[in-house]
Structures are given as structure tokens and as C-alpha cells.
Design a protein around this motif. Structure first.
Motif, PDB file in Angstrom:
ATOM      1  N   MET A   1       0.866  -1.171   0.000  1.00 37.91           N
ATOM      2  CA  MET A   1       0.000   0.000   0.000  1.00 37.91           C
ATOM      3  C   MET A   1       0.906   1.225   0.000  1.00 37.91           C
ATOM      4  O   MET A   1       1.622   1.465   0.968  1.00 37.91           O
ATOM      5  N   ARG A   2       0.885   1.938  -1.103  1.00 36.68           N
ATOM      6  CA  ARG A   2       1.662   3.172  -1.199  1.00 36.68           C
ATOM      7  C   ARG A   2       0.683   4.324  -1.038  1.00 36.68           C
ATOM      8  O   ARG A   2       0.061   4.784  -1.978  1.00 36.68           O
ATOM      9  N   GLY A   3       0.561   4.758   0.207  1.00 41.74           N
ATOM     10  CA  GLY A   3      -0.490   5.699   0.523  1.00 41.74           C
ATOM     11  C   GLY A   3      -1.811   4.967   0.423  1.00 41.74           C
ATOM     12  O   GLY A   3      -2.033   3.962   1.084  1.00 41.74           O
ATOM     13  N   THR A   4      -2.691   5.436  -0.439  1.00 42.11           N
ATOM     14  CA  THR A   4      -3.966   4.771  -0.645  1.00 42.11           C
ATOM     15  C   THR A   4      -3.952   3.884  -1.895  1.00 42.11           C
ATOM     16  O   THR A   4      -4.972   3.282  -2.237  1.00 42.11           O
ATOM     17  N   ARG A   5      -2.825   3.833  -2.562  1.00 42.92           N
ATOM     18  CA  ARG A   5      -2.734   3.064  -3.806  1.00 42.92           C
ATOM     19  C   ARG A   5      -2.202   1.673  -3.542  1.00 42.92           C
ATOM     20  O   ARG A   5      -1.163   1.480  -2.936  1.00 42.92           O
ATOM     21  N   ARG A   6      -2.957   0.684  -4.035  1.00 44.50           N
ATOM     22  CA  ARG A   6      -2.546  -0.709  -3.901  1.00 44.50           C
ATOM     23  C   ARG A   6      -1.649  -1.088  -5.085  1.00 44.50           C
ATOM     24  O   ARG A   6      -1.988  -0.854  -6.229  1.00 44.50           O
TER      25      ARG A   6
END
Length: 121
Positions: free
Chosen positions: A102-107
């Protein structure tokens, strides 16, 4: 994107054991989910085992492998393992390593290239 490289597949007789390894090119500490999938000829890819980075590091297994397979991870070696015991011919498939960051809210999903496991009867 982190590269995942599987190894440890091969040919084994029914009842035998294999240990698959999935080595990541970077730290696996950031992976929230790591797991193994498999795909047999003519069949869809299916989840075999998954390990979450929850507080208890809980693992989940497909019913077909419960009690026979064990997934584990070694953060120091950036590697995830799948210990497979009491192998059956129906375990024959290409096994793939899978990881989720999870990069911030990005999967971000990463997949290995697969390793062949063949179980002879």
C-alpha cells in the motif's frame, strides 16, 4: 516495483515435500499481504496460502492444502516460503508468489514468474 523470484519447484513423488522460496529484490517489510497462488493446466489461478502483516501475522490456507502446507516469511532475508508436505498429484501446478504493498492509498500488486511443481503418483 519490487521483483519477486520464485525457486524450489521440481518433480517429487506423491507423499514427498518441497519448499518454495520467493525472494524479493527489496525489503518485504512494507508488504501488507504476501501469498502463494497456483495454476494447473486448464484451470484458473487459485489462492494457496496468504500471510498478512497483521499483529498476529495470521495465515490463511485453501482447504485443499490445510495441514500440509505452511507459509512463512523472513523479513531479514526478504523471502517468503511455502513448505509443502504430503504432496499429492493434484498439487501439480505452476506456483506464483504474490505481494501487495500500500503506497499511501494506492494498492500495488507484484507477481513472480512462477515455478513448476510436479507431483507424480
Amino acid at each position: 516495483q519490487v521483483q519477486l523470484v520464485e525457486s524450489g519447484g521440481g518433480l517429487v513423488q506423491a507423499g514427498g515435500s518441497l519448499r518454495l522460496s520467493c525472494a524479493a529484490s527489496g525489503s518485504i517489510f512494507s508488504f501488507v499481504i504476501m501469498g502463494w497462488y497456483r495454476q494447473a493446466p486448464g484451470k484458473q489461478r487459485e489462492l494457496v496460502a496468504v500471510l498478512t502483516q497483521s499483529n498476529d501475522g495470521s495465515a490463511n490456507y485453501a482447504d485443499s492444502v490445510k495441514g500440509r502446507f505452511t507459509i512463512s516469511r523472513d523479513n531479514a532475508k526478504n523471502t517468503v516460503y511455502l513448505q509443502m508436505n504430503s504432496l499429492k498429484p493434484e498439487d501439480t501446478a505452476v506456483y506464483y508468489c504474490h505481494a501487495v504493498e500500500m503506497r499511501g492509498t494506492r494498492r500495488v500488486d507484484s507477481w513472480g514468474q512462477g515455478t513448476q511443481v510436479t507431483v507424480s503418483s
